[in-house]
Design a protein around this motif. Sequence first.
Motif, PDB file in Angstrom:
ATOM      1  N   HIS A 333       0.863  -1.186   0.000  1.00  0.00           N
ATOM      2  CA  HIS A 333       0.000   0.000   0.000  1.00  0.00           C
ATOM      3  C   HIS A 333       0.897   1.233   0.000  1.00  0.00           C
ATOM      4  N   ILE A 334       0.643   2.137  -0.920  1.00  0.00           N
ATOM      5  CA  ILE A 334       1.465   3.346  -1.030  1.00  0.00           C
ATOM      6  C   ILE A 334       0.684   4.537  -0.500  1.00  0.00           C
ATOM      7  N   GLU A 335       1.215   5.168   0.534  1.00  0.00           N
ATOM      8  CA  GLU A 335       0.561   6.353   1.078  1.00  0.00           C
ATOM      9  C   GLU A 335       0.752   7.531   0.127  1.00  0.00           C
ATOM     10  N   LYS A 336      -0.300   8.289  -0.039  1.00  0.00           N
ATOM     11  CA  LYS A 336      -0.237   9.433  -0.949  1.00  0.00           C
ATOM     12  C   LYS A 336       0.693  10.500  -0.383  1.00  0.00           C
ATOM     13  N   PRO A 337       1.493  11.128  -1.238  1.00  0.00           N
ATOM     14  CA  PRO A 337       2.353  12.206  -0.757  1.00  0.00           C
ATOM     15  C   PRO A 337       1.527  13.431  -0.379  1.00  0.00           C
ATOM     16  N   VAL A 338       1.978  14.151   0.626  1.00  0.00           N
ATOM     17  CA  VAL A 338       1.286  15.352   1.101  1.00  0.00           C
ATOM     18  C   VAL A 338       2.142  16.572   0.782  1.00  0.00           C
ATOM     19  N   VAL A 339       1.531  17.577   0.169  1.00  0.00           N
ATOM     20  CA  VAL A 339       2.247  18.784  -0.251  1.00  0.00           C
ATOM     21  C   VAL A 339       1.617  20.005   0.410  1.00  0.00           C
ATOM     22  N   TYR A 340       2.450  20.853   0.938  1.00  0.00           N
ATOM     23  CA  TYR A 340       2.006  22.158   1.443  1.00  0.00           C
ATOM     24  C   TYR A 340       2.474  23.221   0.465  1.00  0.00           C
ATOM     25  N   ILE A 341       1.554  24.100   0.048  1.00  0.00           N
ATOM     26  CA  ILE A 341       1.884  25.134  -0.928  1.00  0.00           C
ATOM     27  C   ILE A 341       1.743  26.506  -0.290  1.00  0.00           C
ATOM     28  N   GLU A 342       2.806  27.290  -0.367  1.00  0.00           N
ATOM     29  CA  GLU A 342       2.745  28.698   0.016  1.00  0.00           C
ATOM     30  C   GLU A 342       3.008  29.513  -1.241  1.00  0.00           C
ATOM     31  N   ASN A 354      -7.292  35.580  -5.512  1.00  0.00           N
ATOM     32  CA  ASN A 354      -7.211  34.120  -5.585  1.00  0.00           C
ATOM     33  C   ASN A 354      -5.910  33.742  -6.289  1.00  0.00           C
ATOM     34  N   ASN A 355      -5.176  32.804  -5.672  1.00  0.00           N
ATOM     35  CA  ASN A 355      -3.889  32.392  -6.249  1.00  0.00           C
ATOM     36  C   ASN A 355      -4.138  31.453  -7.431  1.00  0.00           C
ATOM     37  N   ILE A 356      -3.960  31.977  -8.627  1.00  0.00           N
ATOM     38  CA  ILE A 356      -4.308  31.238  -9.840  1.00  0.00           C
ATOM     39  C   ILE A 356      -3.341  30.092 -10.102  1.00  0.00           C
ATOM     40  N   VAL A 357      -2.039  30.329 -10.019  1.00  0.00           N
ATOM     41  CA  VAL A 357      -1.037  29.298 -10.292  1.00  0.00           C
ATOM     42  C   VAL A 357      -1.159  28.169  -9.273  1.00  0.00           C
ATOM     43  N   GLU A 358      -1.376  28.512  -8.003  1.00  0.00           N
ATOM     44  CA  GLU A 358      -1.546  27.492  -6.963  1.00  0.00           C
ATOM     45  C   GLU A 358      -2.709  26.559  -7.303  1.00  0.00           C
ATOM     46  N   GLN A 359      -3.805  27.141  -7.783  1.00  0.00           N
ATOM     47  CA  GLN A 359      -4.963  26.318  -8.108  1.00  0.00           C
ATOM     48  C   GLN A 359      -4.682  25.414  -9.297  1.00  0.00           C
ATOM     49  N   ALA A 444      -0.912  30.866 -18.707  1.00  0.00           N
ATOM     50  CA  ALA A 444       0.153  30.141 -18.011  1.00  0.00           C
ATOM     51  C   ALA A 444      -0.242  28.707 -17.679  1.00  0.00           C
ATOM     52  N   ARG A 445      -1.529  28.392 -17.791  1.00  0.00           N
ATOM     53  CA  ARG A 445      -1.997  27.071 -17.350  1.00  0.00           C
ATOM     54  C   ARG A 445      -1.254  25.931 -18.052  1.00  0.00           C
ATOM     55  N   GLN A 446      -1.110  26.038 -19.362  1.00  0.00           N
ATOM     56  CA  GLN A 446      -0.442  24.962 -20.104  1.00  0.00           C
ATOM     57  C   GLN A 446       1.019  24.842 -19.712  1.00  0.00           C
ATOM     58  N   GLU A 447       1.700  25.978 -19.550  1.00  0.00           N
ATOM     59  CA  GLU A 447       3.107  25.939 -19.163  1.00  0.00           C
ATOM     60  C   GLU A 447       3.288  25.347 -17.765  1.00  0.00           C
ATOM     61  N   VAL A 448       2.388  25.689 -16.864  1.00  0.00           N
ATOM     62  CA  VAL A 448       2.439  25.150 -15.504  1.00  0.00           C
ATOM     63  C   VAL A 448       2.280  23.633 -15.518  1.00  0.00           C
ATOM     64  N   SER A 449       1.333  23.156 -16.342  1.00  0.00           N
ATOM     65  CA  SER A 449       1.082  21.717 -16.429  1.00  0.00           C
ATOM     66  C   SER A 449       2.249  20.974 -17.065  1.00  0.00           C
ATOM     67  N   LEU A 450       2.761  21.486 -18.180  1.00  0.00           N
ATOM     68  CA  LEU A 450       3.790  20.775 -18.939  1.00  0.00           C
ATOM     69  C   LEU A 450       5.161  20.830 -18.280  1.00  0.00           C
ATOM     70  N   GLN A 451       5.444  21.905 -17.585  1.00  0.00           N
ATOM     71  CA  GLN A 451       6.801  22.044 -17.045  1.00  0.00           C
ATOM     72  C   GLN A 451       6.840  21.950 -15.519  1.00  0.00           C
ATOM     73  N   LEU A 452       6.165  22.851 -14.831  1.00  0.00           N
ATOM     74  CA  LEU A 452       6.270  22.889 -13.377  1.00  0.00           C
ATOM     75  C   LEU A 452       5.714  21.611 -12.744  1.00  0.00           C
ATOM     76  N   VAL A 453       4.485  21.237 -13.110  1.00  0.00           N
ATOM     77  CA  VAL A 453       3.857  20.055 -12.514  1.00  0.00           C
ATOM     78  C   VAL A 453       4.630  18.781 -12.868  1.00  0.00           C
ATOM     79  N   ARG A 454       5.113  18.696 -14.092  1.00  0.00           N
ATOM     80  CA  ARG A 454       5.875  17.506 -14.498  1.00  0.00           C
ATOM     81  C   ARG A 454       7.128  17.347 -13.647  1.00  0.00           C
TER      82      ARG A 454
END
Length: 461
Positions: A333-342, A354-359, A444-454
Amino acid sequence: MKTKSIYLFCMWVLLWGMLACQKQSVPASAQNIEDDRPEWVKARPISSVYYIGIGSASMRQPDYQETAKKNALQDLISEIKVTVSSTSFLYQLDKNGSFREEYESNIKTTATAEIENFEIVDTYEDGERYWIYYRLSKAEYARQQEQKKENARQTAFAFYQKAKEAEQRRQWTEAMEGYFQALFAIKNYWGENLEINVNGESRSLMVEAYYGIQNILNKVELQITPQEVRLKRRNSRPQLLKLKATVANQQTLAYLPLHSYFQDGEGLLSCPPTTDANGTAGLELKKAISATGTLHLIVAPDLMQIAKVKESDKLERFLIERFSIPKATVTIHIEKPVVYIESKEYNLGKALDNNIVEQYIKNELSKKGVEFSRTPQGADVVLSIEANTEALSRSGAIYISKLSIKAVAIDPATQREIMSTVLDNIKGFQTDYEKAGLDAYKKARQEVSLQLVRKLTEALL
């Protein structure tokens, strides 16, 4: 008048003779050329006594004779029929027939390399092509095959007897190895029935060797502890597992080759190649990944190693895959990782409501099974985001703003930076700089998904 008639008659006879000679001379030449070809070139011979192979090649090739010989040998082999008997054990193992074509093709390939005592009957060339004529006595070929079959049977029977002796001494791995050697010694005859005498009874050698292995495997028991473990995706300590191999009477199974693999995911495992002298093995589970959060580690006897089979040998692998083997299973069983975002996000220096990039990041990571914390305590990763826009330029009524994003991920346990990236020069276009800045955030949504999130996903997993 009479003289004139005689003259005309003579002229007609002369002309007819010339035409007749001309008409005869052309086909006579062609006929002579055609007659030069041997009958076996004109039409393929048919024989009930010989297998026949005829091959040809263009004489423009530098190795035309060798090419013609190969073609003739392949042609000869194609006349030799190879079939799987419906009463053979191979026929029973290959119930859907998917393997029989592969088997028959392999046997023909082997026959090509081993065929003996074929003879050259004739050769012919016409300046353009080269022909060669082979033949092989069907009776001689049958004699050769029977001799090879008997040699294979005797070799296999010797391996079978050694395997039986090893089994009586309870040397289980050595016994299985001997049975495999017996099976592979008669590999070219799996499609037939080779019999041996066992306690006064005539039995199939392939069946006896096959079930000699299966009966041993049926006695083998593999136990692994613990049978269930939990891992974090990050910073998990290696899990130590202990495997014990025994037979039904609780006798330890020493030096049993092991094979391990993951189902429903992947992982990193340290596993010894065999059990030790006490029939035990220590395994170290270092990492595991699964899209569903649960996967299984399977440990089983390594029949490929016991049988000394190469991955490229399709025939032997087919037989290996037919066995039912004991397995030990660990549920992970793999526990899900927990992330805190500031996140600190601005538009032209003014904080966003509202923090758009965070969302954007939360939406993408949630799809990958990541959970989020409201405080840094207990989080596996702390992600810091800084984003701001600035006025770039104006073109007529169009205002252009530029967005820059910086993201840094820290492992709170070690305070080590595990990921850092910058997304720059994301442009927005609108009727004023503020609206252009918000437009840049949208883009920025696509760039965030393709680069930062990856990159963050790679660091987390």
